[in-house]
Design an enzyme around this catalytic site. Sequence first.
Site, PDB file in Angstrom:
ATOM      1  CG  ASP A 121      -2.117   0.779   1.182  1.00 60.08           C
ATOM      2  OD1 ASP A 121      -2.109   1.798   0.470  1.00 60.08           O
ATOM      3  OD2 ASP A 121      -3.113   0.404   1.828  1.00 60.08           O
ATOM      4  CG  ASP A 162      -4.029   6.141   1.001  1.00 64.56           C
ATOM      5  OD1 ASP A 162      -5.007   5.439   1.281  1.00 64.56           O
ATOM      6  OD2 ASP A 162      -3.784   7.229   1.573  1.00 64.56           O
ATOM      7  CD  GLU A 187      -8.616   5.050  -0.887  1.00 64.08           C
ATOM      8  OE1 GLU A 187      -9.481   4.909  -0.028  1.00 64.08           O
ATOM      9  OE2 GLU A 187      -7.646   5.831  -0.725  1.00 64.08           O
ATOM     10  CG  HIS A 243      -8.494  -0.049   5.867  1.00 58.82           C
ATOM     11  ND1 HIS A 243      -8.486  -0.182   4.486  1.00 58.82           N
ATOM     12  CD2 HIS A 243      -7.883   1.121   6.130  1.00 58.82           C
ATOM     13  CE1 HIS A 243      -7.893   0.860   3.955  1.00 58.82           C
ATOM     14  NE2 HIS A 243      -7.514   1.670   4.919  1.00 58.82           N
ATOM     15  CG  ASP A 244     -10.631   3.615   4.980  1.00 58.06           C
ATOM     16  OD1 ASP A 244      -9.921   3.575   6.001  1.00 58.06           O
ATOM     17  OD2 ASP A 244     -10.190   3.897   3.851  1.00 58.06           O
TER      18      ASP A 244
HETATM   19  O1  ISL Z   1     -12.806   6.584   5.349  1.00 56.87           O
HETATM   20  C1  ISL Z   1     -13.350   7.048   4.384  1.00 56.87           C
HETATM   21  C2  ISL Z   1     -14.735   6.711   4.154  1.00 56.87           C
HETATM   22  O2  ISL Z   1     -15.112   6.327   2.875  1.00 56.87           O
HETATM   23  C3  ISL Z   1     -12.697   7.928   3.421  1.00 56.87           C
HETATM   24  O3  ISL Z   1     -13.014   9.228   3.649  1.00 56.87           O
HETATM   25  C4  ISL Z   1     -11.209   7.679   3.472  1.00 56.87           C
HETATM   26  O4  ISL Z   1     -10.587   8.550   4.335  1.00 56.87           O
HETATM   27  C5  ISL Z   1     -10.668   7.834   2.094  1.00 56.87           C
HETATM   28  O5  ISL Z   1     -11.247   6.795   1.360  1.00 56.87           O
HETATM   29  C6  ISL Z   1      -9.169   7.699   2.031  1.00 56.87           C
HETATM   30  O6  ISL Z   1      -8.731   6.531   2.643  1.00 56.87           O
HETATM   31  C7  ISL Z   1      -7.371   6.225   2.615  1.00 56.87           C
HETATM   32  O7  ISL Z   1      -6.544   7.316   2.962  1.00 56.87           O
HETATM   33  C8  ISL Z   1      -6.650   7.783   4.306  1.00 56.87           C
HETATM   34  C9  ISL Z   1      -6.580   6.648   5.334  1.00 56.87           C
HETATM   35  O8  ISL Z   1      -6.977   7.144   6.591  1.00 56.87           O
HETATM   36  C10 ISL Z   1      -7.469   5.499   4.946  1.00 56.87           C
HETATM   37  O9  ISL Z   1      -7.331   4.451   5.878  1.00 56.87           O
HETATM   38  C11 ISL Z   1      -7.083   5.093   3.566  1.00 56.87           C
HETATM   39  O10 ISL Z   1      -7.742   3.943   3.124  1.00 56.87           O
HETATM   40  C12 ISL Z   1      -5.501   8.731   4.504  1.00 56.87           C
HETATM   41  O11 ISL Z   1      -4.298   8.117   4.132  1.00 56.87           O
END
Ligand code: ISL
Length: 561
Positions: free
Chosen positions: A98, A200, A260, A332-333
């Site tokens: 990642d 990410d 992502e 995980h979000d």
């Molecule tokens: O959590 C969310 C709900 O859909 C999103 O707002 C999320 O923050 C977004 O998808 C980005 O996520 C990624 O980047 C973030 C990190 O906190 C997340 O865990 C990651 O998947 C910042 O690096």
Amino acid sequence: MTRRWWQETTIYHIYPRSFYDTTGDGIGDLPGIIEKLPYLRDLGVGAIWMGPVFSSPQVDNGYDVSDYRAIDPLFGTIADMDRLIARAEELGIRVLLDLVFNHSSDRHEWFVSSRSDRDGEYGDYYIWRDATADGGVPNNWRGFFGGSVWEWSPEREQYYLHLFAPEQPDLNWENPRVRADLLDVANFWIDRGVAGFRMDVINFISKAPWLPSLPSLPTDATGRPGSANGVYIDGPRLVEFLAEFRAGLRGGQDVLLVGETPGIDAERAAEYTDPETGPLDMVLLFDHLSLDHGPGGRWDPRPWSRENLRQLLSCDQAAQARSWPAIYLSNHDQPRIVSRYGNDREYRYESATALATVFYLQRGTPILYQGDEIAMRNYPITRVEEIVDIESRNAYRELVEQDGVKPQEALDRVRRIARDNGRTPMQWSATPGAGFIASGEGTVPWYPVNPDYREWNTEAQNAPGTVRWYIRRLLSLRRQTEALLAGDFEVLTAPEASPLVGFRRRGGGDSIVVLANLSDDSVSSSIDPGENAELLIGNLREPDSLSDPMLRPWECLVFRE
Ligand code: ISL
């Protein structure tokens, strides 16, 4: 066109901190992943994507990286990573890392240097701006974790931009040296044997250089006020930056890049992933995870409609017919899918398997989030202290302090959506602690184990009629069936109020129908499989009763026409 390796496989998404702890510190680790590789092989997984395991102060559980080339001691060592890659290869499993390249940690040496010396080597590695004439912030952007995106640095006497936490300053991709350094990092890992990357929030890396304030419009797809599209979501130089990155990667087209990409639609996705001109191979879209958002976005949940899902499936698949979709149900979000779109009480097995069938048999690569193969469900959060994630904690505080929502109601809203729900320790067995910690009498895991683990764990879920058993068969069916791997996709229409969701896949001289009743009520289907139809898989159905038009609550079936 020849098929790429990732089109034939299933990717398993690991959240390392919650997967398997071998050291007894309450946090999952790389040796833990190595130990569980045979389990993944047995499930039919051909690749794993691991959340970030690089050096990090862990303000956002590793999405704040302070050294992209080092493994955080919480998870192990670089030797462990080398062993993991080698062992996975022996088992036919590829490893994806990642890359968190939109921002670094504020403890990264680049930022420490950038903050202390604006004319130095790293002065321009981040996005710095002066205060406005009256001392205010440079624009009105709001961060994903609440508050302004601007943080004042007394040291440099300027503001820096952070779309996420203040400890996650955004890197300045306009600077070619930043881009070259990040590319070096990716190549460092390719040289060690990784097969690709999840990138990410990769569609946030290009910002409109003048950083314009956003108009206050109703909430957009990402839940932010005003549309940031073209400003920092899908900004002006995004495709150029990604094309340059792709071209510089060692390993060529065999390296898998999964972006992502919150806040973009399937049409845009198809451009990023165009087989000839797109810099990415697949992207993670979010519209299917917004079906239950109210006008206030994520923290304003409402019931979701099956008609909206049917429409979405049809639009997303049609838009990406030339490219290749990533298919996933949770990550995980997000809260757990069985609690969110399924029924995690009366129909836990049925709804988990029906949702998996309707998603993983679409055209694209399934990305299965850890625990979904045993229908893990939301954690029963009852107290504010049980919300530990930075995003949810901030959301709760804003609801109470700024919006005047009563604490109990705020807790109620946040706990259903909280990212913590999807991050509880993996439930391996019925032994105390769910077998998450290999040894370490008395150690508590970093987040409590869901109390339902005695029944819902990988060992208990390994007999006919269980979720894991079904998912293993489902993934194997996909692998072995040309029409499911590469066939066309056509949504079957249904009356607006119908809970039936279905589609047809055609290819390799075959025609396969996937049909599911996504509701708690029995419902009659008007689709007649015909006399020669053959049941390929079903979560409740016996092969000799295929012609029965009644679908029981959350029943799904897949048949060859
Ligand atoms: O959590 C969310 C709900 O859909 C999103 O707002 C999320 O923050 C977004 O998808 C980005 O996520 C990624 O980047 C973030 C990190 O906190 C997340 O865990 C990651 O998947 C910042 O690096």
